[in-house]
Design a protein around this motif. Structure first.
Motif, short mmCIF file in Angstrom:
data_model
loop_
_atom_site.label_atom_id
_atom_site.label_comp_id
_atom_site.label_asym_id
_atom_site.label_seq_id
_atom_site.Cartn_x
_atom_site.Cartn_y
_atom_site.Cartn_z
N LEU A 62 0.87 -1.04 0.08
CA LEU A 62 -0.09 0.16 0.04
C LEU A 62 0.82 1.24 -0.06
N SER A 63 0.46 2.17 -0.82
CA SER A 63 1.16 3.47 -0.42
C SER A 63 0.66 4.22 0.58
N ILE A 64 1.37 5.41 0.86
CA ILE A 64 0.93 6.27 1.98
C ILE A 64 -0.28 6.70 1.55
N GLN A 65 -0.85 7.00 0.39
CA GLN A 65 -1.88 7.78 0.04
C GLN A 65 -3.11 6.60 0.16
N ASP A 66 -2.78 5.28 -0.09
CA ASP A 66 -3.77 4.16 0.10
C ASP A 66 -4.17 4.23 1.41
N VAL A 67 -3.28 4.16 2.32
CA VAL A 67 -3.24 4.09 3.74
C VAL A 67 -4.28 5.43 4.15
N LEU A 68 -3.95 6.39 3.96
CA LEU A 68 -4.48 7.69 4.38
C LEU A 68 -6.06 7.82 3.70
N ASP A 69 -6.32 7.22 2.36
CA ASP A 69 -7.65 7.07 1.83
C ASP A 69 -8.60 6.37 2.61
N TYR A 70 -7.94 5.04 3.33
CA TYR A 70 -8.71 4.24 4.09
C TYR A 70 -9.23 5.03 5.12
N ILE A 115 6.03 8.28 15.57
CA ILE A 115 5.96 6.97 15.01
C ILE A 115 5.81 7.34 13.61
N PRO A 116 6.11 6.68 12.71
CA PRO A 116 5.61 6.59 11.24
C PRO A 116 4.34 7.02 10.89
N ILE A 117 4.11 7.57 9.84
CA ILE A 117 2.70 7.82 9.61
C ILE A 117 1.89 6.78 9.15
N THR A 118 2.41 5.77 8.82
CA THR A 118 1.56 4.23 8.32
C THR A 118 0.96 4.02 9.95
N LEU A 119 2.08 4.01 10.77
CA LEU A 119 1.36 3.42 12.09
C LEU A 119 0.36 4.27 12.66
N ALA A 120 0.58 5.61 12.60
CA ALA A 120 -0.30 6.62 13.18
C ALA A 120 -1.68 6.56 12.39
N ALA A 121 -1.58 6.34 11.30
CA ALA A 121 -2.96 6.02 10.50
C ALA A 121 -3.65 4.56 11.01
N GLU A 122 -3.02 3.73 11.41
CA GLU A 122 -3.44 2.43 12.06
C GLU A 122 -4.08 2.88 13.35
N MET A 123 -3.11 3.76 14.09
CA MET A 123 -3.58 4.01 15.60
C MET A 123 -4.97 4.83 15.36
N SER A 124 -4.94 5.69 14.39
CA SER A 124 -6.18 6.50 14.41
C SER A 124 -7.47 5.94 14.36
N GLU A 125 -7.32 4.70 13.80
CA GLU A 125 -8.54 3.98 13.39
C GLU A 125 -8.87 3.25 14.80
N SER A 126 -7.89 2.92 15.57
CA SER A 126 -8.37 2.22 16.75
C SER A 126 -9.05 3.39 17.86
N LEU A 127 -8.18 4.44 17.79
CA LEU A 127 -8.69 5.72 18.70
C LEU A 127 -9.92 5.93 18.40
N LEU A 128 -10.53 6.19 16.98
CA LEU A 128 -11.74 6.61 16.85
C LEU A 128 -12.87 5.81 17.41
N CYS A 129 -12.34 4.53 17.68
CA CYS A 129 -13.65 3.27 17.95
C CYS A 129 -14.35 3.62 19.40
N SER A 130 -13.47 4.50 20.07
CA SER A 130 -14.12 4.78 21.33
C SER A 130 -14.04 6.20 21.80
N PRO A 131 -14.92 6.70 22.79
CA PRO A 131 -15.00 7.96 23.28
C PRO A 131 -13.57 8.40 23.85
N GLU A 132 -12.76 7.46 24.40
CA GLU A 132 -11.83 7.64 25.27
C GLU A 132 -10.67 7.84 24.28
#
Length: 90
Positions: free
Chosen positions: A2-10, A27-44
């Motif tokens: 996946l390109s960084i753009q693919d990750v960001l589009d997701y 952390i690298p932007i790809t890890l930050a993208a993954e982390m963002s998805e889990s962070l958005l799953c909860s109010p915390e």
């Protein structure tokens, strides 16, 4: 691969928001993208995202990097609109 753009589009966050997470967590932007998805799953997690932005802005201000403060503030405004703090709906 996946390109960084693919990750960001997701992601539900935009590039500026993902970059702010990467900066905060060192952390690298790809890890930050993954982390963002889990962070958005909860109010915390959403609260934690808001705190990351505030801390990034405080650090940039303390270093006198006001251009970066402006960049972060713009991304933070978007976060506040798209993912408001729980209990702070407009």
């Amino acid at each position: 691969m996946l390109s960084i753009q693919d990750v960001l589009d997701y992601c539900d966050l935009d590039r500026g928001e993902i970059e702010a997470i990467a900066e905060h967590e060192h952390i690298p932007i790809t890890l930050a993208a993954e982390m963002s998805e889990s962070l958005l799953c909860s109010p915390e997690g959403v609260c934690r995202l808001h705190v990351m932005f505030q801390e990034n802005m405080q650090r940039a201000r303390a270093r006198g990097n006001f251009e970066h403060v402006k960049t972060l503030a713009k991304a933070y405004e978007h976060l506040q609109r798209s993912h408001p703090l729980p209990g702070h709906h407009h």
